[in-house]
Write an enzyme that holds these catalytic residues in place. Structure first.
Site, PDB file in Angstrom:
ATOM      1  CE  LYS A 149       0.086   3.826 -12.082  1.00 30.65           C
ATOM      2  NZ  LYS A 149      -0.008   3.144 -11.687  1.00 30.65           N
ATOM      3  CG  ASP A 150      -4.928   0.370 -12.156  1.00 27.80           C
ATOM      4  OD1 ASP A 150      -3.377  -0.024 -13.270  1.00 27.80           O
ATOM      5  OD2 ASP A 150      -4.861   1.214 -11.251  1.00 27.80           O
ATOM      6  CB  SER A 191       2.182  -1.734  -5.914  1.00 24.82           C
ATOM      7  OG  SER A 191       1.687  -0.903  -5.258  1.00 24.82           O
ATOM      8  N   GLY A 244      -1.603   6.458  -2.997  1.00 23.87           N
ATOM      9  CA  GLY A 244      -2.690   6.445  -3.468  1.00 23.87           C
ATOM     10  C   GLY A 244      -4.022   5.442  -3.451  1.00 23.87           C
ATOM     11  CG  HIS A 245      -3.532   1.635  -2.666  1.00 24.58           C
ATOM     12  ND1 HIS A 245      -1.576   1.366  -2.589  1.00 24.58           N
ATOM     13  CD2 HIS A 245      -3.197   0.099  -3.887  1.00 24.58           C
ATOM     14  CE1 HIS A 245      -1.932  -0.198  -3.357  1.00 24.58           C
ATOM     15  NE2 HIS A 245      -2.159  -0.304  -4.360  1.00 24.58           N
ATOM     16  CD  GLN A 259      -8.553  -1.872 -12.061  1.00 26.77           C
ATOM     17  OE1 GLN A 259      -7.551  -2.635 -12.286  1.00 26.77           O
ATOM     18  NE2 GLN A 259      -8.356  -1.051 -11.626  1.00 26.77           N
ATOM     19  CG  LEU A 261      -1.868  -1.495   2.034  1.00 32.84           C
ATOM     20  CD1 LEU A 261      -3.183  -1.090   2.552  1.00 32.84           C
ATOM     21  CD2 LEU A 261      -3.080  -1.619   0.470  1.00 32.84           C
ATOM     22  CG  HIS A 262       0.956   3.703  -3.368  1.00 31.68           C
ATOM     23  ND1 HIS A 262       0.111   4.337  -4.013  1.00 31.68           N
ATOM     24  CD2 HIS A 262       1.561   2.434  -4.683  1.00 31.68           C
ATOM     25  CE1 HIS A 262      -0.423   3.418  -4.842  1.00 31.68           C
ATOM     26  NE2 HIS A 262       0.289   2.709  -4.956  1.00 31.68           N
TER      27      HIS A 262
HETATM   28  P1  AMP Z   1      -3.545  -2.002  -7.073  1.00 25.78           P
HETATM   29  O1  AMP Z   1      -2.810  -2.624  -5.638  1.00 25.78           O
HETATM   30  O2  AMP Z   1      -2.355  -1.727  -7.664  1.00 25.78           O
HETATM   31  O3  AMP Z   1      -4.158  -3.323  -8.495  1.00 25.78           O
HETATM   32  O4  AMP Z   1      -4.142  -0.977  -6.978  1.00 25.78           O
HETATM   33  C1  AMP Z   1      -5.472  -1.025  -6.091  1.00 25.78           C
HETATM   34  C2  AMP Z   1      -6.002   0.033  -5.915  1.00 25.78           C
HETATM   35  O5  AMP Z   1      -5.430   1.387  -5.878  1.00 25.78           O
HETATM   36  C3  AMP Z   1      -6.647   0.302  -8.066  1.00 25.78           C
HETATM   37  O6  AMP Z   1      -8.199   0.972  -8.189  1.00 25.78           O
HETATM   38  C4  AMP Z   1      -5.795   1.326  -8.201  1.00 25.78           C
HETATM   39  O7  AMP Z   1      -5.822   1.816  -9.213  1.00 25.78           O
HETATM   40  C5  AMP Z   1      -5.341   2.089  -6.707  1.00 25.78           C
HETATM   41  N1  AMP Z   1      -4.293   3.416  -7.651  1.00 25.78           N
HETATM   42  C6  AMP Z   1      -3.094   2.761  -7.446  1.00 25.78           C
HETATM   43  N2  AMP Z   1      -2.039   3.520  -7.620  1.00 25.78           N
HETATM   44  C7  AMP Z   1      -2.723   4.798  -7.204  1.00 25.78           C
HETATM   45  C8  AMP Z   1      -2.505   6.157  -7.321  1.00 25.78           C
HETATM   46  N3  AMP Z   1      -1.521   6.639  -7.463  1.00 25.78           N
HETATM   47  N4  AMP Z   1      -3.657   6.714  -7.153  1.00 25.78           N
HETATM   48  C9  AMP Z   1      -5.272   6.663  -6.949  1.00 25.78           C
HETATM   49  N5  AMP Z   1      -5.479   5.946  -6.625  1.00 25.78           N
HETATM   50  C10 AMP Z   1      -4.072   4.568  -7.232  1.00 25.78           C
END
Ligand code: AMP
Length: 299
Positions: free
Chosen positions: A163-164, A200, A37-38, A167, A34-35
């Protein structure tokens, strides 16, 4: 704040059934590591719902055999700590759903699509272009796991990042077409100070390359400038590509597409619908290649 951690669908459902019927349940699906964004998604979810579930599951079916399933960062203890720290309006995350692979794929799962057995979800017409060109089974994997997660969690709203962006378009169509009672909420991209979109996978980059990779966002902004100056497709894409000349970068695609059907814009952007300017770039150093994606909305 103590967060319950559920490893099985059964435990999660039991907890879900114990909630007052009229309470709203928000859900944030993640693959962990997690960062900020999450965390922005989790904060909004806490703000808008009575209860919040976060899932942490590295989903095999969205990885191709040559991709980074095995090396994808897994940092559960740190993730748990971060989630425990977030409080919005006096309440925090209620539960983490962190299932095993067999729990999510009772029929088993192999990365070889020809050998897969069982039920999968495809969203046709939106999954083949952009990311889908390089990653042909990616959105099938995403739509399948999100369907499973929605079935397990029973949420009212689910939170995703711009970001995605493809998706989010695929999943909005999925819930509409399959009559799923879930509202998809999309939140803006959270960036590092340099402008690089948080991911990530940024942990794969050295400090130097991480800093250089902020050129990707710079390039998208050059394209956006062109758009605001009245530029057409060709001049917008040229402005992006002209900014990414460093040898470390190999552009996979730059796309200027309509935001609903994700079809490439021909000529000029229709101002009434706007467009998505998106990019995927392979960044390379010392024999290691990392694929980064980013986008801006032109409106
Ligand atoms: P992931 O763990 O990469 O599957 O991402 C989980 C959720 O976090 C997805 O809805 C991503 O679009 C969102 N996410 C990933 N990176 C960011 C970011 N930099 N800013 C906002 N949401 C993000």
């Amino acid at each position: 704040m103590t967060i319950q951690v559920f490893r099985t669908v059964r435990e999660l459902r039991q907890w879900r059934r114990s909630l007052p019927f009229e309470d709203s349940l928000g859900f944030v699906p993640t693959m962990g590591a997690l960062h900020d964004g999450h965390i922005s998604l989790v904060s909004k979810c806490l703000e808008e719902n009575d209860h919040t579930v976060v899932s942490i599951f590295v989903n095999p079916s969205q990885f191709a055999p040559n991709e980074d399933l095995n090396s994808y960062p897994r940092t559960f203890p740190q993730d748990l700590e971060r989630l425990q720290e977030i409080m919005v309006n006096g309440h925090g995350v209620d539960a983490i759903f962190a299932p095993t692979v067999p729990e999510m794929y009772p029929s088993g799962i192999t990365l070889q699509v020809e050998e897969q057995k069982g039920a999968f979800v495809s969203v046709l017409g939106l999954s083949e272009q952009l990311e889908g060109k390089t990653r042909p089974n990616f959105f099938r994997g995403v739509a399948t796991v999100v369907t499973k997660l929605f079935n397990a969690v029973g949420c009212d709203k689910a939170y995703f990042g711009q970001k995605d962006i493809q998706q989010t378009v695929v999943l909005k169509r999925m819930v509409r077409d399959l009559l799923m009672p879930v509202e998809i909420v999309v939140l803006p991209i959270v960036r590092e100070d340099s402008g690089l979109a948080m991911s990530s996978r940024n942990t794969y980059l050295s400090a130097g390359l991480r800093s250089k990779s902020s050129d990707i966002y710079l390039a998208l902004n050059k394209g956006k400038e062109q758009y605001h100056k009245g530029g057409d497709r060709d001049s917008i894409l040229k402005a992006v590509l002209d900014t990414l000349t460093d040898d470390s970068f190999q552009v996979d695609y730059v796309s200027l597409a309509d935001p609903v059907e994700l079809q490439e814009v021909v000529g000029s952007v229709d101002k009434t619908t706007g467009a998505i300017l998106s990019i995927a770039v392979y960044v390379k150093e010392d024999g290691r290649t990392t694929r980064l994606i980013d986008n801006v909305i032109l409106q």
